[in-house]
Design an enzyme around this catalytic site. Sequence first.
Site, PDB file in Angstrom:
ATOM      1  N   ILE A  47       1.044  -1.018  -0.256  1.00  0.00           N
ATOM      2  CA  ILE A  47       0.250  -0.169   0.404  1.00  0.00           C
ATOM      3  C   ILE A  47       0.972   1.198  -0.169  1.00  0.00           C
ATOM      4  O   ILE A  47       0.770   2.028  -1.016  1.00  0.00           O
ATOM      5  CB  ILE A  47      -1.206   0.178   1.174  1.00  0.00           C
ATOM      6  CG1 ILE A  47      -1.987  -0.697   0.952  1.00  0.00           C
ATOM      7  CG2 ILE A  47      -1.271   1.302   1.720  1.00  0.00           C
ATOM      8  CD1 ILE A  47      -3.308  -1.362   2.534  1.00  0.00           C
ATOM      9  N   ASP A  54      14.259   1.115  10.399  1.00  0.00           N
ATOM     10  CA  ASP A  54      13.626   0.958  11.594  1.00  0.00           C
ATOM     11  C   ASP A  54      13.064   2.022  11.810  1.00  0.00           C
ATOM     12  O   ASP A  54      13.842   2.356  12.529  1.00  0.00           O
ATOM     13  CB  ASP A  54      14.436  -0.325  12.805  1.00  0.00           C
ATOM     14  CG  ASP A  54      13.337  -1.320  13.145  1.00  0.00           C
ATOM     15  OD1 ASP A  54      11.725  -0.745  13.339  1.00  0.00           O
ATOM     16  OD2 ASP A  54      13.160  -2.271  13.455  1.00  0.00           O
ATOM     17  N   ASN A  75       1.954   4.918   7.633  1.00  0.00           N
ATOM     18  CA  ASN A  75       1.913   3.634   6.452  1.00  0.00           C
ATOM     19  C   ASN A  75       1.914   2.244   7.142  1.00  0.00           C
ATOM     20  O   ASN A  75       1.785   1.545   7.063  1.00  0.00           O
ATOM     21  CB  ASN A  75       2.079   3.582   5.093  1.00  0.00           C
ATOM     22  CG  ASN A  75       1.785   2.127   4.532  1.00  0.00           C
ATOM     23  OD1 ASN A  75       0.315   2.106   4.013  1.00  0.00           O
ATOM     24  ND2 ASN A  75       2.591   0.986   4.404  1.00  0.00           N
ATOM     25  N   TYR A 100      -1.212  -6.487  17.420  1.00  0.00           N
ATOM     26  CA  TYR A 100      -2.314  -5.241  16.281  1.00  0.00           C
ATOM     27  C   TYR A 100      -3.477  -4.620  15.879  1.00  0.00           C
ATOM     28  O   TYR A 100      -3.263  -3.908  15.636  1.00  0.00           O
ATOM     29  CB  TYR A 100      -1.901  -6.582  14.160  1.00  0.00           C
ATOM     30  CG  TYR A 100      -2.741  -5.864  12.575  1.00  0.00           C
ATOM     31  CD1 TYR A 100      -1.314  -5.115  12.951  1.00  0.00           C
ATOM     32  CD2 TYR A 100      -3.885  -5.731  12.890  1.00  0.00           C
ATOM     33  CE1 TYR A 100      -1.790  -4.457  11.603  1.00  0.00           C
ATOM     34  CE2 TYR A 100      -3.669  -4.877  11.948  1.00  0.00           C
ATOM     35  CZ  TYR A 100      -3.536  -4.651  11.093  1.00  0.00           C
ATOM     36  OH  TYR A 100      -3.479  -3.781   9.481  1.00  0.00           O
ATOM     37  N   LYS A 137      -3.561  -0.898  15.585  1.00  0.00           N
ATOM     38  CA  LYS A 137      -4.948  -0.306  14.950  1.00  0.00           C
ATOM     39  C   LYS A 137      -6.026   1.129  15.653  1.00  0.00           C
ATOM     40  O   LYS A 137      -5.937   1.642  15.303  1.00  0.00           O
ATOM     41  CB  LYS A 137      -4.826  -1.280  14.085  1.00  0.00           C
ATOM     42  CG  LYS A 137      -3.844  -1.380  13.098  1.00  0.00           C
ATOM     43  CD  LYS A 137      -3.043  -0.382  12.832  1.00  0.00           C
ATOM     44  CE  LYS A 137      -2.404  -0.602  11.523  1.00  0.00           C
ATOM     45  NZ  LYS A 137      -1.158   0.541  10.914  1.00  0.00           N
TER      46      LYS A 137
END
Length: 258
Positions: A17, A60, A87, A151, A155
């Site tokens: 993406i 990183d 992103n 995860y 988010k």
Amino acid sequence: MRLEKKVIIVTGSCTGIGKAIAKRCVAEGGRVVIHGLEPELGQEVVQELGPANAVLHIEDLATEGVAERLVAVAVKAFGRLDAVVNNAALVLSSNLHTTDLTFFRRMLDVNTLAPFALIKAALPQLKQNRGCVLNIGSVNGWSGEPDLMAYSVSKGALMTLTRNLGDTLHREDGVRVNQINPGWVITENEARRKHEQGLAEDWYKDVPPVFAPSGRILWPAEIAAAAVYWLADESGPISGQIVDLEQYPFIGRNPPKN
């Protein structure tokens, strides 16, 4: 040219993406800082876009000082910074039983704290240029799949950060902050992950209708097309918004009929 002369940092843009967003930004007249962990892939992106339009930084995001260095790269190469696209993200399976604190902290470091740090480091430039931030989240931030616990939490936290800064930075500094939450997207890494999980190499060609009513899942270029609106001046004064980009309503979806 919707992004003419705008300079944009796109984290995680060596693949997937992020790469699609960077390519679309340049196609719309912008210049980009390509970032990621894959030097060879990053160089390929820069060569494709042209050295006048793109510069590469490999590091990183959890490393101390990386945010300041990314901003410095943008200003040195192009003389300014107008937007940040957060992103880059770790996408790793885990649940309550398989997640330890070290794993959880690493997930939050990259997916939540790194975007915060980059926004903070970029703020003087963004304030000067009436710039903006676009955070790339996930529909999983609303709740998450059973094996995407850490995860999904990272988010969800990113959404709260977007809401908070989308209000305060807009009022105090004239900087807009918004977020798009992609659904299931066929990226290079997603194709590899599903193949490693035992699916056929061309699994994405036959996704069950319950997951893909249209007959396919999303392409990175479709996310990039949506991203341009939030980076361009045409989105006007809109700030603090979260937009899901999926082919069905993620929350309150009607259960499929047998």
